[in-house]
Design a protein around this motif. Structure first.
Motif, PDB file in Angstrom:
ATOM      1  N   ALA A 167      11.222  -2.620   4.333  1.00  0.00           N
ATOM      2  CA  ALA A 167      10.719  -3.912   4.808  1.00  0.00           C
ATOM      3  C   ALA A 167      11.881  -4.901   4.883  1.00  0.00           C
ATOM      4  O   ALA A 167      12.605  -5.104   3.912  1.00  0.00           O
ATOM      5  CB  ALA A 167       9.649  -4.436   3.870  1.00  0.00           C
ATOM      6  N   LEU A 168      12.056  -5.523   6.052  1.00  0.00           N
ATOM      7  CA  LEU A 168      13.102  -6.529   6.216  1.00  0.00           C
ATOM      8  C   LEU A 168      12.567  -7.918   5.890  1.00  0.00           C
ATOM      9  O   LEU A 168      13.278  -8.730   5.319  1.00  0.00           O
ATOM     10  CB  LEU A 168      13.650  -6.479   7.640  1.00  0.00           C
ATOM     11  CG  LEU A 168      14.299  -5.143   8.046  1.00  0.00           C
ATOM     12  CD1 LEU A 168      14.743  -5.205   9.492  1.00  0.00           C
ATOM     13  CD2 LEU A 168      15.455  -4.811   7.127  1.00  0.00           C
ATOM     14  N   ASN A 169      11.331  -8.186   6.276  1.00  0.00           N
ATOM     15  CA  ASN A 169      10.610  -9.388   5.861  1.00  0.00           C
ATOM     16  C   ASN A 169       9.122  -9.063   5.959  1.00  0.00           C
ATOM     17  O   ASN A 169       8.753  -7.896   6.073  1.00  0.00           O
ATOM     18  CB  ASN A 169      11.024 -10.640   6.666  1.00  0.00           C
ATOM     19  CG  ASN A 169      10.732 -10.536   8.139  1.00  0.00           C
ATOM     20  OD1 ASN A 169       9.831  -9.828   8.550  1.00  0.00           O
ATOM     21  ND2 ASN A 169      11.505 -11.261   8.937  1.00  0.00           N
ATOM     22  N   GLU A 170       8.246 -10.075   5.966  1.00  0.00           N
ATOM     23  CA  GLU A 170       6.805  -9.832   5.918  1.00  0.00           C
ATOM     24  C   GLU A 170       6.270  -9.094   7.141  1.00  0.00           C
ATOM     25  O   GLU A 170       5.332  -8.318   7.048  1.00  0.00           O
ATOM     26  CB  GLU A 170       6.052 -11.150   5.747  1.00  0.00           C
ATOM     27  CG  GLU A 170       6.271 -11.794   4.403  1.00  0.00           C
ATOM     28  CD  GLU A 170       5.546 -13.116   4.305  1.00  0.00           C
ATOM     29  OE1 GLU A 170       4.861 -13.510   5.264  1.00  0.00           O
ATOM     30  OE2 GLU A 170       5.684 -13.765   3.257  1.00  0.00           O
ATOM     31  N   SER A 171       6.847  -9.323   8.303  1.00  0.00           N
ATOM     32  CA  SER A 171       6.292  -8.744   9.526  1.00  0.00           C
ATOM     33  C   SER A 171       7.216  -7.732  10.208  1.00  0.00           C
ATOM     34  O   SER A 171       6.857  -7.166  11.237  1.00  0.00           O
ATOM     35  CB  SER A 171       5.943  -9.853  10.513  1.00  0.00           C
ATOM     36  OG  SER A 171       7.120 -10.553  10.874  1.00  0.00           O
ATOM     37  N   VAL A 172       8.390  -7.481   9.680  1.00  0.00           N
ATOM     38  CA  VAL A 172       9.351  -6.572  10.318  1.00  0.00           C
ATOM     39  C   VAL A 172       9.760  -5.500   9.314  1.00  0.00           C
ATOM     40  O   VAL A 172      10.063  -5.788   8.162  1.00  0.00           O
ATOM     41  CB  VAL A 172      10.602  -7.350  10.808  1.00  0.00           C
ATOM     42  CG1 VAL A 172      11.601  -6.402  11.433  1.00  0.00           C
ATOM     43  CG2 VAL A 172      10.208  -8.429  11.794  1.00  0.00           C
ATOM     44  N   ALA A 173       9.758  -4.268   9.792  1.00  0.00           N
ATOM     45  CA  ALA A 173      10.183  -3.144   8.957  1.00  0.00           C
ATOM     46  C   ALA A 173      11.131  -2.252   9.755  1.00  0.00           C
ATOM     47  O   ALA A 173      11.127  -2.252  10.991  1.00  0.00           O
ATOM     48  CB  ALA A 173       8.987  -2.349   8.485  1.00  0.00           C
ATOM     49  N   LEU A 174      11.929  -1.506   9.044  1.00  0.00           N
ATOM     50  CA  LEU A 174      12.877  -0.582   9.647  1.00  0.00           C
ATOM     51  C   LEU A 174      12.543   0.814   9.138  1.00  0.00           C
ATOM     52  O   LEU A 174      12.360   1.007   7.936  1.00  0.00           O
ATOM     53  CB  LEU A 174      14.304  -0.980   9.260  1.00  0.00           C
ATOM     54  CG  LEU A 174      15.441  -0.359  10.026  1.00  0.00           C
ATOM     55  CD1 LEU A 174      15.377  -0.760  11.491  1.00  0.00           C
ATOM     56  CD2 LEU A 174      16.766  -0.798   9.437  1.00  0.00           C
ATOM     57  N   GLN A 175      12.442   1.762  10.037  1.00  0.00           N
ATOM     58  CA  GLN A 175      12.094   3.129   9.659  1.00  0.00           C
ATOM     59  C   GLN A 175      13.241   4.051  10.040  1.00  0.00           C
ATOM     60  O   GLN A 175      13.705   4.065  11.171  1.00  0.00           O
ATOM     61  CB  GLN A 175      10.819   3.553  10.382  1.00  0.00           C
ATOM     62  CG  GLN A 175      10.314   4.911  10.001  1.00  0.00           C
ATOM     63  CD  GLN A 175       9.067   5.273  10.778  1.00  0.00           C
ATOM     64  OE1 GLN A 175       9.153   5.532  11.977  1.00  0.00           O
ATOM     65  NE2 GLN A 175       7.931   5.260  10.100  1.00  0.00           N
ATOM     66  N   PHE A 176      13.716   4.851   9.070  1.00  0.00           N
ATOM     67  CA  PHE A 176      14.762   5.840   9.295  1.00  0.00           C
ATOM     68  C   PHE A 176      14.140   7.222   9.220  1.00  0.00           C
ATOM     69  O   PHE A 176      13.387   7.527   8.307  1.00  0.00           O
ATOM     70  CB  PHE A 176      15.866   5.702   8.238  1.00  0.00           C
ATOM     71  CG  PHE A 176      16.894   6.791   8.318  1.00  0.00           C
ATOM     72  CD1 PHE A 176      17.823   6.780   9.326  1.00  0.00           C
ATOM     73  CD2 PHE A 176      16.908   7.811   7.388  1.00  0.00           C
ATOM     74  CE1 PHE A 176      18.772   7.792   9.410  1.00  0.00           C
ATOM     75  CE2 PHE A 176      17.847   8.819   7.467  1.00  0.00           C
ATOM     76  CZ  PHE A 176      18.783   8.810   8.478  1.00  0.00           C
ATOM     77  N   ARG A 177      14.451   8.083  10.215  1.00  0.00           N
ATOM     78  CA  ARG A 177      13.918   9.445  10.253  1.00  0.00           C
ATOM     79  C   ARG A 177      15.057  10.435  10.379  1.00  0.00           C
ATOM     80  O   ARG A 177      16.053  10.180  11.044  1.00  0.00           O
ATOM     81  CB  ARG A 177      13.018   9.648  11.469  1.00  0.00           C
ATOM     82  CG  ARG A 177      11.755   8.911  11.445  1.00  0.00           C
ATOM     83  CD  ARG A 177      10.986   9.212  12.707  1.00  0.00           C
ATOM     84  NE  ARG A 177       9.704   8.538  12.661  1.00  0.00           N
ATOM     85  CZ  ARG A 177       8.609   9.006  13.208  1.00  0.00           C
ATOM     86  NH1 ARG A 177       8.637  10.132  13.860  1.00  0.00           N
ATOM     87  NH2 ARG A 177       7.490   8.346  13.112  1.00  0.00           N
ATOM     88  N   ALA A 178      14.884  11.591   9.746  1.00  0.00           N
ATOM     89  CA  ALA A 178      15.805  12.713   9.901  1.00  0.00           C
ATOM     90  C   ALA A 178      14.957  13.960  10.108  1.00  0.00           C
ATOM     91  O   ALA A 178      14.067  14.251   9.316  1.00  0.00           O
ATOM     92  CB  ALA A 178      16.688  12.856   8.685  1.00  0.00           C
ATOM     93  N   GLU A 179      15.230  14.685  11.178  1.00  0.00           N
ATOM     94  CA  GLU A 179      14.497  15.907  11.491  1.00  0.00           C
ATOM     95  C   GLU A 179      15.499  17.043  11.633  1.00  0.00           C
ATOM     96  O   GLU A 179      16.537  16.905  12.279  1.00  0.00           O
ATOM     97  CB  GLU A 179      13.701  15.745  12.784  1.00  0.00           C
ATOM     98  CG  GLU A 179      12.641  14.681  12.691  1.00  0.00           C
ATOM     99  CD  GLU A 179      11.930  14.422  14.010  1.00  0.00           C
ATOM    100  OE1 GLU A 179      12.403  14.909  15.057  1.00  0.00           O
ATOM    101  OE2 GLU A 179      10.903  13.726  13.986  1.00  0.00           O
ATOM    102  N   PHE A 180      15.182  18.181  11.011  1.00  0.00           N
ATOM    103  CA  PHE A 180      16.059  19.341  11.023  1.00  0.00           C
ATOM    104  C   PHE A 180      15.331  20.512  11.678  1.00  0.00           C
ATOM    105  O   PHE A 180      14.222  20.853  11.298  1.00  0.00           O
ATOM    106  CB  PHE A 180      16.446  19.725   9.588  1.00  0.00           C
ATOM    107  CG  PHE A 180      17.208  18.655   8.877  1.00  0.00           C
ATOM    108  CD1 PHE A 180      18.585  18.636   8.911  1.00  0.00           C
ATOM    109  CD2 PHE A 180      16.550  17.666   8.179  1.00  0.00           C
ATOM    110  CE1 PHE A 180      19.293  17.649   8.255  1.00  0.00           C
ATOM    111  CE2 PHE A 180      17.243  16.667   7.522  1.00  0.00           C
ATOM    112  CZ  PHE A 180      18.625  16.664   7.559  1.00  0.00           C
ATOM    113  N   LEU A 212      12.547   0.119  14.756  1.00  0.00           N
ATOM    114  CA  LEU A 212      12.239  -1.237  14.311  1.00  0.00           C
ATOM    115  C   LEU A 212      10.761  -1.491  14.585  1.00  0.00           C
ATOM    116  O   LEU A 212      10.297  -1.403  15.708  1.00  0.00           O
ATOM    117  CB  LEU A 212      13.091  -2.260  15.044  1.00  0.00           C
ATOM    118  CG  LEU A 212      12.934  -3.706  14.636  1.00  0.00           C
ATOM    119  CD1 LEU A 212      13.390  -3.901  13.202  1.00  0.00           C
ATOM    120  CD2 LEU A 212      13.704  -4.615  15.557  1.00  0.00           C
ATOM    121  N   ILE A 213       9.999  -1.778  13.522  1.00  0.00           N
ATOM    122  CA  ILE A 213       8.563  -2.003  13.636  1.00  0.00           C
ATOM    123  C   ILE A 213       8.292  -3.486  13.401  1.00  0.00           C
ATOM    124  O   ILE A 213       8.663  -4.015  12.355  1.00  0.00           O
ATOM    125  CB  ILE A 213       7.795  -1.141  12.604  1.00  0.00           C
ATOM    126  CG1 ILE A 213       8.138   0.323  12.803  1.00  0.00           C
ATOM    127  CG2 ILE A 213       6.301  -1.365  12.710  1.00  0.00           C
ATOM    128  CD1 ILE A 213       7.678   1.224  11.694  1.00  0.00           C
TER     129      ILE A 213
END
Length: 65
Positions: free
Chosen positions: A5-18, A63-64
């Motif tokens: 969570a970056l703030n109340e309404s913005v989040a960052l999602q990191f994904r790794a797929e193998f 970025l959500i």
């Protein structure tokens, strides 16, 4: 996958797929052609292709909001 969570309404999602992470070799079928004209084919029964791709790693950042 990791959400941050970056703030109340913005989040960052990191994904790794193998894909094929252990990098096992999956061989294709052998050459089925035994006779080439009147002679025996020198490549009869040889495996020259792979059935699957090699190791692949995919990273993503989303970025959500």
């Amino acid at each position: 996958m990791k959400n941050t969570a970056l703030n109340e309404s913005v989040a960052l999602q990191f994904r790794a797929e193998f894909f094929n992470a252990l990098n096992h070799t999956n061989l294709g079928p052998p050459n089925p052609i035994v006779f080439s004209g009147n002679a025996v084919s020198p490549s009869a029964g040889l495996i020259t292709t792979l059935a699957t791709d090699s190791r692949r790693i995919q990273l993503g950042l989303k970025l959500i909001y």
